[in-house]
Motif scaffolding. Structure first.
Motif, PDB file in Angstrom:
ATOM      1  N   PRO A   1       0.760  -1.055  -0.076  1.00 35.80           N
ATOM      2  CA  PRO A   1       0.226  -0.160   0.108  1.00 35.80           C
ATOM      3  C   PRO A   1       1.060   1.048   0.440  1.00 35.80           C
ATOM      4  CG  PRO A   1       0.331  -0.523   2.008  1.00 35.80           C
ATOM      5  CD  PRO A   1       0.704  -1.935   1.409  1.00 35.80           C
ATOM      6  N   MET A   2       0.618   2.293  -0.701  1.00 33.81           N
ATOM      7  CA  MET A   2       1.041   3.487  -1.031  1.00 33.81           C
ATOM      8  C   MET A   2       0.119   4.542   0.034  1.00 33.81           C
ATOM      9  SD  MET A   2       3.113   5.708  -3.527  1.00 33.81           S
ATOM     10  CE  MET A   2       2.095   6.072  -4.739  1.00 33.81           C
ATOM     11  N   VAL A   3       0.510   5.628   0.900  1.00 38.80           N
ATOM     12  CA  VAL A   3      -0.154   6.748   1.076  1.00 38.80           C
ATOM     13  C   VAL A   3       0.826   8.021   1.232  1.00 38.80           C
ATOM     14  CG1 VAL A   3      -1.147   7.889   2.146  1.00 38.80           C
ATOM     15  CG2 VAL A   3      -0.933   5.358   3.057  1.00 38.80           C
ATOM     16  N   LEU A   4      -0.387   8.960   0.097  1.00 39.48           N
ATOM     17  CA  LEU A   4       0.069  10.264   0.428  1.00 39.48           C
ATOM     18  C   LEU A   4       0.245  11.384   0.847  1.00 39.48           C
ATOM     19  CD1 LEU A   4       1.360   9.846  -3.921  1.00 39.48           C
ATOM     20  CD2 LEU A   4       3.304   9.055  -1.897  1.00 39.48           C
ATOM     21  N   ARG A   5       0.349  12.370   1.275  1.00 35.52           N
ATOM     22  CA  ARG A   5      -0.224  13.577   1.788  1.00 35.52           C
ATOM     23  C   ARG A   5       0.414  14.421   1.112  1.00 35.52           C
ATOM     24  NH1 ARG A   5       1.433  15.728   7.719  1.00 35.52           N
ATOM     25  NH2 ARG A   5      -0.616  16.301   8.399  1.00 35.52           N
ATOM     26  N   CYS A   6      -0.658  15.335   1.163  1.00 35.85           N
ATOM     27  CA  CYS A   6      -0.290  16.724   1.046  1.00 35.85           C
ATOM     28  C   CYS A   6      -0.138  17.488   2.462  1.00 35.85           C
ATOM     29  CB  CYS A   6      -1.649  17.352  -0.132  1.00 35.85           C
ATOM     30  SG  CYS A   6      -0.950  18.910  -1.337  1.00 35.85           S
ATOM     31  N   HIS A   7       1.172  18.685   2.314  1.00 32.59           N
ATOM     32  CA  HIS A   7       0.754  18.978   3.890  1.00 32.59           C
ATOM     33  C   HIS A   7       1.262  20.307   3.697  1.00 32.59           C
ATOM     34  CE1 HIS A   7       1.758  19.930   7.800  1.00 32.59           C
ATOM     35  NE2 HIS A   7       3.601  19.809   7.225  1.00 32.59           N
ATOM     36  N   SER A   8       0.413  21.694   4.412  1.00 35.86           N
ATOM     37  CA  SER A   8       0.462  22.813   4.462  1.00 35.86           C
ATOM     38  C   SER A   8       1.512  23.439   4.814  1.00 35.86           C
ATOM     39  CB  SER A   8      -0.221  23.632   4.607  1.00 35.86           C
ATOM     40  OG  SER A   8      -1.284  23.483   5.379  1.00 35.86           O
ATOM     41  N   TRP A   9       2.298  24.489   5.188  1.00 36.81           N
ATOM     42  CA  TRP A   9       3.039  24.914   6.094  1.00 36.81           C
ATOM     43  C   TRP A   9       2.038  25.605   7.757  1.00 36.81           C
ATOM     44  CZ3 TRP A   9       3.460  30.793   7.439  1.00 36.81           C
ATOM     45  CH2 TRP A   9       4.870  30.827   8.317  1.00 36.81           C
ATOM     46  N   GLN A  10       2.557  25.016   8.789  1.00 35.87           N
ATOM     47  CA  GLN A  10       1.869  25.145   9.522  1.00 35.87           C
ATOM     48  C   GLN A  10       0.639  24.723   9.917  1.00 35.87           C
ATOM     49  OE1 GLN A  10       2.234  29.353  10.995  1.00 35.87           O
ATOM     50  NE2 GLN A  10       4.495  29.142  11.734  1.00 35.87           N
ATOM     51  N   ASN A  11       0.155  23.983   8.917  1.00 38.88           N
ATOM     52  CA  ASN A  11      -1.084  23.532   8.870  1.00 38.88           C
ATOM     53  C   ASN A  11      -2.624  24.371   8.297  1.00 38.88           C
ATOM     54  OD1 ASN A  11      -0.324  20.726   9.662  1.00 38.88           O
ATOM     55  ND2 ASN A  11      -0.037  21.252  11.888  1.00 38.88           N
ATOM     56  N   LYS A  12      -2.064  25.655   7.487  1.00 39.40           N
ATOM     57  CA  LYS A  12      -2.937  26.229   6.885  1.00 39.40           C
ATOM     58  C   LYS A  12      -3.761  25.052   6.279  1.00 39.40           C
ATOM     59  CE  LYS A  12       0.253  29.919   7.234  1.00 39.40           C
ATOM     60  NZ  LYS A  12      -0.525  30.687   8.494  1.00 39.40           N
ATOM     61  N   ASN A  13      -5.236  25.901   6.361  1.00 38.59           N
ATOM     62  CA  ASN A  13      -5.915  25.730   5.446  1.00 38.59           C
ATOM     63  C   ASN A  13      -5.908  25.117   4.020  1.00 38.59           C
ATOM     64  OD1 ASN A  13      -8.041  25.054   7.937  1.00 38.59           O
ATOM     65  ND2 ASN A  13      -8.845  26.739   7.753  1.00 38.59           N
ATOM     66  N   MET A  14      -6.195  23.684   3.414  1.00 34.90           N
ATOM     67  CA  MET A  14      -6.149  24.184   1.838  1.00 34.90           C
ATOM     68  C   MET A  14      -7.079  24.017   1.679  1.00 34.90           C
ATOM     69  SD  MET A  14      -2.545  21.675   1.950  1.00 34.90           S
ATOM     70  CE  MET A  14      -3.221  20.331   2.650  1.00 34.90           C
ATOM     71  N   SER A  15      -7.951  24.050   0.350  1.00 33.89           N
ATOM     72  CA  SER A  15      -8.815  23.915  -0.139  1.00 33.89           C
ATOM     73  C   SER A  15      -8.682  23.358  -2.107  1.00 33.89           C
ATOM     74  CB  SER A  15     -10.000  24.901  -0.900  1.00 33.89           C
ATOM     75  OG  SER A  15      -9.416  26.011  -1.570  1.00 33.89           O
ATOM     76  N   LYS A  16      -9.341  22.466  -2.636  1.00 35.24           N
ATOM     77  CA  LYS A  16      -9.327  22.205  -4.260  1.00 35.24           C
ATOM     78  C   LYS A  16      -7.245  21.193  -4.082  1.00 35.24           C
ATOM     79  CE  LYS A  16     -11.716  25.637  -6.286  1.00 35.24           C
ATOM     80  NZ  LYS A  16     -11.833  26.894  -7.045  1.00 35.24           N
ATOM     81  N   VAL A  17      -7.684  20.484  -3.362  1.00 33.41           N
ATOM     82  CA  VAL A  17      -6.410  19.662  -3.250  1.00 33.41           C
ATOM     83  C   VAL A  17      -6.008  18.856  -4.476  1.00 33.41           C
ATOM     84  CG1 VAL A  17      -4.147  18.555  -1.990  1.00 33.41           C
ATOM     85  CG2 VAL A  17      -6.060  19.820  -0.531  1.00 33.41           C
ATOM     86  N   ILE A  18      -5.002  18.711  -5.345  1.00 33.44           N
ATOM     87  CA  ILE A  18      -5.044  18.011  -6.172  1.00 33.44           C
ATOM     88  C   ILE A  18      -3.918  17.114  -6.537  1.00 33.44           C
ATOM     89  CG2 ILE A  18      -5.353  17.945  -8.870  1.00 33.44           C
ATOM     90  CD1 ILE A  18      -6.464  20.282  -9.450  1.00 33.44           C
ATOM     91  N   TYR A  19      -3.878  15.690  -6.419  1.00 34.69           N
ATOM     92  CA  TYR A  19      -2.591  15.381  -6.499  1.00 34.69           C
ATOM     93  C   TYR A  19      -2.162  14.830  -8.185  1.00 34.69           C
ATOM     94  CZ  TYR A  19      -2.677  14.696  -1.402  1.00 34.69           C
ATOM     95  OH  TYR A  19      -2.953  14.235  -0.219  1.00 34.69           O
ATOM     96  N   TYR A  20      -0.770  14.846  -8.548  1.00 25.51           N
ATOM     97  CA  TYR A  20      -0.500  14.686  -9.870  1.00 25.51           C
ATOM     98  C   TYR A  20       0.750  13.665  -9.858  1.00 25.51           C
ATOM     99  CZ  TYR A  20      -2.129  19.290 -10.380  1.00 25.51           C
ATOM    100  OH  TYR A  20      -3.132  20.673 -10.791  1.00 25.51           O
ATOM    101  N   HIS A  21       0.592  13.214 -11.199  1.00 24.63           N
ATOM    102  CA  HIS A  21       1.475  11.648 -11.554  1.00 24.63           C
ATOM    103  C   HIS A  21       1.792  11.760 -12.752  1.00 24.63           C
ATOM    104  CE1 HIS A  21       2.148   7.183 -12.170  1.00 24.63           C
ATOM    105  NE2 HIS A  21       3.084   7.762 -12.191  1.00 24.63           N
ATOM    106  N   ASN A  22       3.173  12.149 -12.744  1.00 20.55           N
ATOM    107  CA  ASN A  22       3.939  11.483 -13.594  1.00 20.55           C
ATOM    108  C   ASN A  22       2.705  13.958 -14.890  1.00 20.55           C
ATOM    109  OD1 ASN A  22       5.295  10.567 -13.647  1.00 20.55           O
ATOM    110  ND2 ASN A  22       4.145   8.913 -15.001  1.00 20.55           N
ATOM    111  N   GLY A  23       2.861  14.790 -13.779  1.00 22.11           N
ATOM    112  CA  GLY A  23       2.342  15.717 -15.003  1.00 22.11           C
ATOM    113  C   GLY A  23       1.102  15.793 -15.100  1.00 22.11           C
ATOM    114  N   GLU A  24      -0.255  14.143 -14.955  1.00 24.79           N
ATOM    115  CA  GLU A  24      -1.413  14.655 -14.927  1.00 24.79           C
ATOM    116  C   GLU A  24      -2.027  14.414 -13.677  1.00 24.79           C
ATOM    117  OE1 GLU A  24      -2.945  11.462 -17.553  1.00 24.79           O
ATOM    118  OE2 GLU A  24      -1.254  12.380 -19.204  1.00 24.79           O
TER     119      GLU A  24
END
Length: 226
Positions: free
Chosen positions: A121-144
């Motif tokens: 299994p693989m888990v990825l996490r998009c983490h912001s500086w000082q845990n600031k609120n995020m919206s519209k989080v998008i993960y990309y693989h090879n540019g897509e």
């Protein structure tokens, strides 16, 4: 016969004690991510064998001794904390190096490791500086773009295969900031059934391509500035 077995039993006991005393210490990260942002709180823990009266801990950062002797080494991450960490606890042997990478960015893509075996299994996490609120989080693989989340969430794959190898990054809207993107992380999925020379050839080709791309980039930069 009993007299002959006695020395042999003593040898086994001594050998077992020696093997236990030479077991390696282990450095673990809490939280478990080795890629972090500046100002993140990180605890490095040293696990190892030892009796209560002999349980002191020795820490090294980039081969330099850290003047602490505690099991849990807690830091507020800065750029200077990047590098490799080793520890030795009690009667255990020194640990293998554990790496920590600290970035002065708004976003970082976190993963537990860079090389996975097929089926893991693989888990990825998009983490912001000082845990600031995020919206519209998008993960990309090879540019897509491969996954969109309106709120903070991890991206996970139950069982990885060779198609999941490649470059990953994430982007997000952060409060009071325009859209930000993380640095690229290269993740490799290995198939245990493939021979070792296959991976050697793969890394060699990827290294050559990276060197060529870097050379072309700086050549174009010079031409533009000229």
């Amino acid at each position: 016969m009993q007299l002959l077995l006695l020395p042999f039993s003593l040898l086994l006991a001594l050998a077992g004690k020696k093997a236990a005393s030479l077991s390696k210490s282990v450095v673990t990260l809490h939280p478990p991510w080795f890629r972090v942002l500046q100002d993140d709180s990180v605890t490095l823990r040293c696990e190892g064998s030892g009796t209560p009266e002999n349980s002191s801990t020795r820490w090294l950062h980039n081969d330099t001794i850290i003047p602490v002797q505690i099991q849990d080494y807690k830091i507020i991450a800065s750029i200077n904390h990047s590098g490799k960490y080793q520890c030795q606890r009690g009667q255990s042997a020194p640990s293998d190096p554990a790496r920590l990478e600290v970035f002065p960015d708004w976003l970082v893509l976190q993963t537990l490791k860079l090389v996975y075996m097929k089926g893991e299994p693989m888990v990825l996490r998009c983490h912001s500086w000082q845990n600031k609120n995020m919206s519209k989080v998008i993960y990309y693989h090879n540019g897509e773009g491969i996954k969109f989340f309106q709120r903070n969430s991890n991206f996970s794959i139950n069982q990885v295969n060779s198609t999941h190898s490649g470059d990953y990054f994430c982007s997000a809207n952060i409060k009071n900031r325009s859209n930000e993107s993380s640095r690229v992380v290269r993740i490799t999925v290995q198939d245990p059934s493939l021979p070792s020379w296959y991976y050697f050839s793969f890394y060699l080709v990827m290294g050559i391509l990276f060197a060529v791309d870097t050379g072309l980039y700086f050549t174009l930069q010079r031409e533009v500035k000229g």
